[in-house]
Write an enzyme that holds these catalytic residues in place. Structure first.
Site, short mmCIF file in Angstrom:
data_model
loop_
_atom_site.label_atom_id
_atom_site.label_comp_id
_atom_site.label_asym_id
_atom_site.label_seq_id
_atom_site.Cartn_x
_atom_site.Cartn_y
_atom_site.Cartn_z
N ASN A 1 7.80 -3.93 3.56
CA ASN A 1 6.36 -3.66 3.66
C ASN A 1 5.83 -3.92 5.06
O ASN A 1 5.06 -3.11 5.59
CB ASN A 1 5.63 -4.54 2.64
N HIS B 1 0.84 -1.20 0.00
CA HIS B 1 0.00 0.00 0.00
C HIS B 1 0.87 1.25 0.00
O HIS B 1 1.86 1.33 0.73
CB HIS B 1 -0.87 0.06 1.25
#
Length: 273
Positions: A157, A126
């Site tokens: 991440n 994201h």
């Protein structure tokens, strides 16, 4: 047609900024706001939106919780920007069960798809995090659109990138609101790709953060897209340095005297104290 849509979107953003300026004039006239509040009001309308990209594919997509500049050639965003407020740090909506999904606003031959990421060795990283969008069901769903996603090394991440996301929510709670832009860093070289749609794998990632409460300040962060486990201070940079690496002009709506000052600074202690 896409170019026309982009122009319309940029005109709309400019119109909002103009209306904000009119509102500020009215505030100045009645003298009912503090100087600190005036500074925020003067620069609050879409201040997070960077200047238009130069020499790069760009499709502007305005979402409930963020705006993304999507690169039709690389099939990842150039940048994703949002205004993170105190209230947006909370919410009843959960990410459980939400799947990553194609963005129907992008032509099929220019989209990334979920299958591109399978067995690629990269997470679906994201840019605007789900954790910043729990305040609204639509905003949370849209954070899983693949136009908000980049191939990201898993330990980054789930580790240091997640840590800077948590730090931003902490700052939004502390200062009441902040402005964030993040995205990939692409070195001038041939890039690795994944999937049948040849989704470009970034060599790194950036995040820049601006606070206009009290004395304006900003800070940038630069990460390699690789295994890592380092303190936040090791990634801290000035916004000017991030601009040099990305070619992106951040916070162009700021008055020049404020923009030049905050973008040259890099003092993490100002944020953590």
């Amino acid at each position: 047609m896409r170019k026309i849509n982009n122009i319309i979107k940029w005109i709309s953003l400019s119109a909002v900024a103009l209306l904000s300026a009119v509102s500020v004039s009215a505030i100045k006239d009645n003298g009912s706001r503090s100087s600190s509040d005036l500074t925020v009001a003067q620069t609050s309308a879409n201040i997070e939106i960077p200047a238009p990209m130069k020499n790069s594919s760009e499709e502007i997509l305005v979402r409930r919780g963020y705006t993304t500049s999507y690169n039709l050639d690389n099939k990842i965003p150039n940048w994703v920007a949002w205004h993170l407020t105190f209230n947006h740090c909370f919410g009843p909506y959960k990410r459980a069960g939400i799947k990553f999904q194609e963005d129907a606003d992008i032509p099929e031959d220019k989209r990334s798809v979920d299958w591109d990421y399978y067995n690629s060795g990269y997470d679906r990283g994201h840019m605007c995090p789900a954790g910043d969008n729990k305040w609204d069901a639509e905003a949370l769903m849209q954070s899983f659109l693949l136009t908000n996603i980049c191939p990201q090394q898993s330990s980054l991440n789930r580790g240091d990138w997640a840590e800077v996301e948590k730090a931003c929510r902490k700052w939004a709670k502390k200062y009441r609101d902040i402005y964030i832009v993040c995205g990939p860093i692409l070195y001038p070289q041939k890039h690795k790709t994944i999937g049948n749609n040849r989704v470009v794998v970034p060599e790194g990632f950036f995040k820049v953060v601006l606070c206009m409460r009290g004395t304006p300040k900003a800070i940038g962060f630069i990460f390699k897209n690789a295994k890592c486990n380092n303190p936040l201070s090791s990634y801290a940079n000035s916004v000017d340095q991030v601009e040099r690496m990305t070619g992106i002009d951040f916070f162009p709506q700021l008055p020049d005297n404020i923009e030049n000052k905050v973008e040259a600074e890099c003092n993490l202690n100002d944020w953590q104290n």
